[in-house]
Design an enzyme around this catalytic site. Structure first.
Site, PDB file in Angstrom:
ATOM      1  N   SER A   1       1.439  -4.028  -1.086  1.00 22.11           N
ATOM      2  CA  SER A   1       1.406  -2.945  -2.110  1.00 22.11           C
ATOM      3  C   SER A   1       0.124  -2.435  -2.140  1.00 22.11           C
ATOM      4  O   SER A   1      -1.127  -2.637  -1.917  1.00 22.11           O
ATOM      5  CB  SER A   1       2.439  -3.200  -2.956  1.00 22.11           C
ATOM      6  OG  SER A   1       2.238  -2.455  -3.638  1.00 22.11           O
ATOM      7  N   LYS A   2       0.140  -1.127  -2.171  1.00 20.22           N
ATOM      8  CA  LYS A   2      -1.576   0.092  -2.126  1.00 20.22           C
ATOM      9  C   LYS A   2      -1.351  -0.968  -4.035  1.00 20.22           C
ATOM     10  O   LYS A   2      -2.577  -1.369  -3.912  1.00 20.22           O
ATOM     11  CB  LYS A   2      -1.086   1.014  -2.080  1.00 20.22           C
ATOM     12  CG  LYS A   2      -1.032   1.552  -0.549  1.00 20.22           C
ATOM     13  CD  LYS A   2      -1.256   2.917  -0.835  1.00 20.22           C
ATOM     14  CE  LYS A   2      -1.768   3.164   0.593  1.00 20.22           C
ATOM     15  NZ  LYS A   2      -1.396   4.759   0.639  1.00 20.22           N
ATOM     16  N   ARG A   3      -0.565  -1.348  -4.386  1.00 20.24           N
ATOM     17  CA  ARG A   3      -1.123  -1.517  -6.246  1.00 20.24           C
ATOM     18  C   ARG A   3      -1.773  -2.834  -6.007  1.00 20.24           C
ATOM     19  O   ARG A   3      -1.512  -3.256  -6.977  1.00 20.24           O
ATOM     20  CB  ARG A   3       0.026  -1.728  -7.189  1.00 20.24           C
ATOM     21  CG  ARG A   3       0.804  -0.147  -7.183  1.00 20.24           C
ATOM     22  CD  ARG A   3       1.692  -0.381  -7.850  1.00 20.24           C
ATOM     23  NE  ARG A   3       2.995  -1.120  -7.088  1.00 20.24           N
ATOM     24  CZ  ARG A   3       4.262   0.554  -6.502  1.00 20.24           C
ATOM     25  NH1 ARG A   3       3.758   1.170  -6.394  1.00 20.24           N
ATOM     26  NH2 ARG A   3       4.901  -0.273  -6.263  1.00 20.24           N
TER      27      ARG A   3
ATOM     28  N   HIS B   1      -6.289  -4.944  -0.513  1.00 18.85           N
ATOM     29  CA  HIS B   1      -7.603  -3.166  -0.110  1.00 18.85           C
ATOM     30  C   HIS B   1      -8.558  -3.637   1.251  1.00 18.85           C
ATOM     31  O   HIS B   1      -8.965  -5.283   0.369  1.00 18.85           O
ATOM     32  CB  HIS B   1      -7.782  -2.688  -1.186  1.00 18.85           C
ATOM     33  CG  HIS B   1      -6.991  -2.056  -1.836  1.00 18.85           C
ATOM     34  ND1 HIS B   1      -6.799  -2.480  -3.263  1.00 18.85           N
ATOM     35  CD2 HIS B   1      -5.297  -1.669  -1.600  1.00 18.85           C
ATOM     36  CE1 HIS B   1      -5.732  -1.576  -3.730  1.00 18.85           C
ATOM     37  NE2 HIS B   1      -5.200  -1.139  -2.594  1.00 18.85           N
TER      38      HIS B   1
END
Length: 543
Positions: free
Chosen positions: A305-307, A312
């Site tokens: 998830s980008k969260r 990242h």
């Protein structure tokens, strides 16, 4: 096996025959199974020799809504590898039509991440190219022109349904335990009714008219797919009420005009592919070949998830991960390679290009293994130190700067000559996962003097004598781990010292730590001069 909305049962048939069985009544999608795997190199023959000889062109088309994570990097990397393996071009296109989720600066960050990873586009919004602009918000005139063609051909129409009506449709479908979808009401408006609504300036969007037959396409990873999209969805919006195109419409138009031949993207888009193919056919265009990449999962089996901050690229970059190590980590989790890649300790990008094989991508999702990343990062440091002098010099400079930043108050005491830094790097390879480990925790003793200990474990005169013995080559001719280990044991026996007590005192004096590398190892990497200096300081005497 579940494919989209259909649960399937594979049946045994003679070689080459296709089989599909729906095990759940009323499902509208199934996969056709074939014993022959698709090669996934060139589009199916069109009968036009010039068209069949076209150059492979792929694209990575992220939305600037946040930071890139490993899933995005895998998609970009595999598109890049496929293009380079076939002498083609890799295009970066920014799909920024979702203005509500647009994040300022995200495009620049995405581009910087790709360059850092070494996955550089041949064409992009920054360097341009023959089929630009490469940012969708700069292509609105193209979308307006193309949607007009669909309107004139009767494949698109104005829809005046309000949000309230659409919400009521959704609630009613859920009450009846049906799949919520648009009922295509405005498809049946007469030209007069449309003109009347437009004259009143009623708010509208534009929808694409789906056909009701099943759509079949060949997924280069999953095989033959058949999906009855009209049974599951109403006519999709292609131009929103704010005038912006939807992803589905802009995606198709751009793929055509940028001459994209192959689309490699996440499996979550597989269910949209029949819709895209219908749009291509409505325009009379040839669709690209599609390959949907299976999911990469977290170690615990959950979706990325980008969260999640720890997936990242920025996270890995800040934590000392080398770009090539991260690429190798992704390929080990994403498939597409045979055993030959496993035989290379530190694969480089040309190795990945040479060995990439789309047919070797498994359709099943895979989990990340963080231990592999540590392995690849260590292997990358070793590779650069042993095989690339320019890269080795750069690592030495980077580590030197990291040490200066980490210990600014002790700048005058730091031993940072390039030869010593290089020796530290070579010695530390089995002990570290990244360069950051060399300036933190157990290995910080390599650069800074430990704080004096108030606890005196060994008489200061004994420590002073030990320092004197170590300072000359007479007692310790070779200042190496084996020789030092032998000498310390002999010194303890000669001076009637408890060996464990002496080692504890030396560890404290050399590093100020309770654990870490062995004392002889610490001495070896510190060198004769620094070792003697620290023992003298621990003794509380000046040399």
């Amino acid at each position: 096996m579940n494919i989209m909305s259909g649960a399937l049962l594979r049946t045994a048939l003679p070689l080459g025959l296709l089989s599909a069985q729906r095990t759940v009544p009323g499902t509208s999608c199934f996969r056709l199974f074939c014993n022959h795997r698709s090669p996934g190199v060139a589009p199916a023959s069109s009968g036009d020799p010039k068209q069949d000889a076209q150059t492979v062109r792929v694209r990575f088309a992220p939305s600037p809504t946040g930071l890139m994570h490993l899933g995005g990097l895998r998609t970009a990397l595999y598109n890049y590898l496929y293009a380079k393996a076939h002498g083609g071009q890799f295009v970066l296109r920014i799909e920024d039509t979702d203005r509500e989720r647009f994040v300022k600066g995200a495009t620049e960050k995405l581009y910087a991440d790709l360059k850092w990873a070494g996955v550089e586009p041949d064409e992009d919004p920054f360097k341009g190219g023959p089929y630009g602009p490469y940012t969708q918000s700069q292509r609105y005139d193209i979308y307006k022109r193309e949607v007009k063609k669909l309107m004139e051909d009767g494949r698109a129409y104005y829809c005046f349904c309000t949000e309230r009506r659409l919400e009521l449709l959704r609630k009613e479908a859920l009450r009846l335990r049906q799949v919520p979808k648009y009922d295509n009401k405005c498809r049946h408006l007469t030209p007069g009714q449309v003109a009347e609504r437009l004259a009143k300036n009623d708010k509208f969007c534009i929808r694409f008219q789906l056909h009701s037959k099943g759509d079949e396409f060949n997924d280069l990873i999953f095989g033959k797919i058949v999906y009855f999209i009209a049974q599951q969805e109403g006519d999709p919006v292609i131009i929103k009420s704010d005038g912006y195109p939807t992803y589905h419409f802009a995606n198709v138009v751009d793929d055509h005009y940028m001459r994209i031949t192959h689309v490699l993207r996440g499996v979550e888009w597989q269910i949209s592919t029949p819709k895209h193919i219908q749009l291509f056919h409505a325009f009379g265009w040839r669709p690209p070949q599609y390959a949907h990449l299976p999911l990469i999962m977290n170690p615990n089996g959950t979706k990325l998830s980008k969260r999640q901050g720890d997936v990242h690229l920025e996270h890995y970059r800040n934590n000392g991960t080398f770009p090539q190590a991260l690429l190798n980590y992704v390929t080990q989790s994403g498939g597409g390679f045979g055993r030959e890649l496993l035989e290379i300790e530190a694969p480089q990008l040309p190795d990945l290009v040479r060995l990439f094989d789309l047919s070797k991508i498994n359709a099943n999702s895979s989990r990340l293994n963080p231990e592999l990343l540590k392995h690849f990062n260590r292997a990358e440091i070793r590779y650069k130190l042993e095989n690339d002098s320019a890269a080795a010099d750069q690592i030495v400079r980077e580590l030197t700067e990291m040490v200066r930043k980490e210990f600014p108050s002790q700048a005058k005491q730091l031993q940072l000559d390039p030869e010593h830094v290089r020796e530290v790097l070579t010695w530390s390879l089995p002990r570290i996962d990244s360069l950051n480990d060399l300036v933190r925790g157990k290995l910080s003793f390599l650069w800074v003097l430990p704080k004096p200990s108030k606890e005196k474990l060994i008489d200061t005169d004994i420590l002073a004598l030990l320092a004197k013995n170590l300072s000359t080559e007479t007692d310790v001719p070779d200042f190496c781990k084996a020789e030092l280990s032998r000498f310390i044991k002999a010194f303890a026996e000669r001076n009637h010292l408890a060996f464990e007590q002496l080692m504890k005192a030396l560890r404290t004096g050399l590093s100020g730590l309770q654990e870490g590398p062995s004392v002889p190892e610490m001495m070896e990497i510190l060198g004769r001069e620094k070792t003697v200096q620290r023992i003298v300081l621990a003794a509380g005497k000046r040399k």
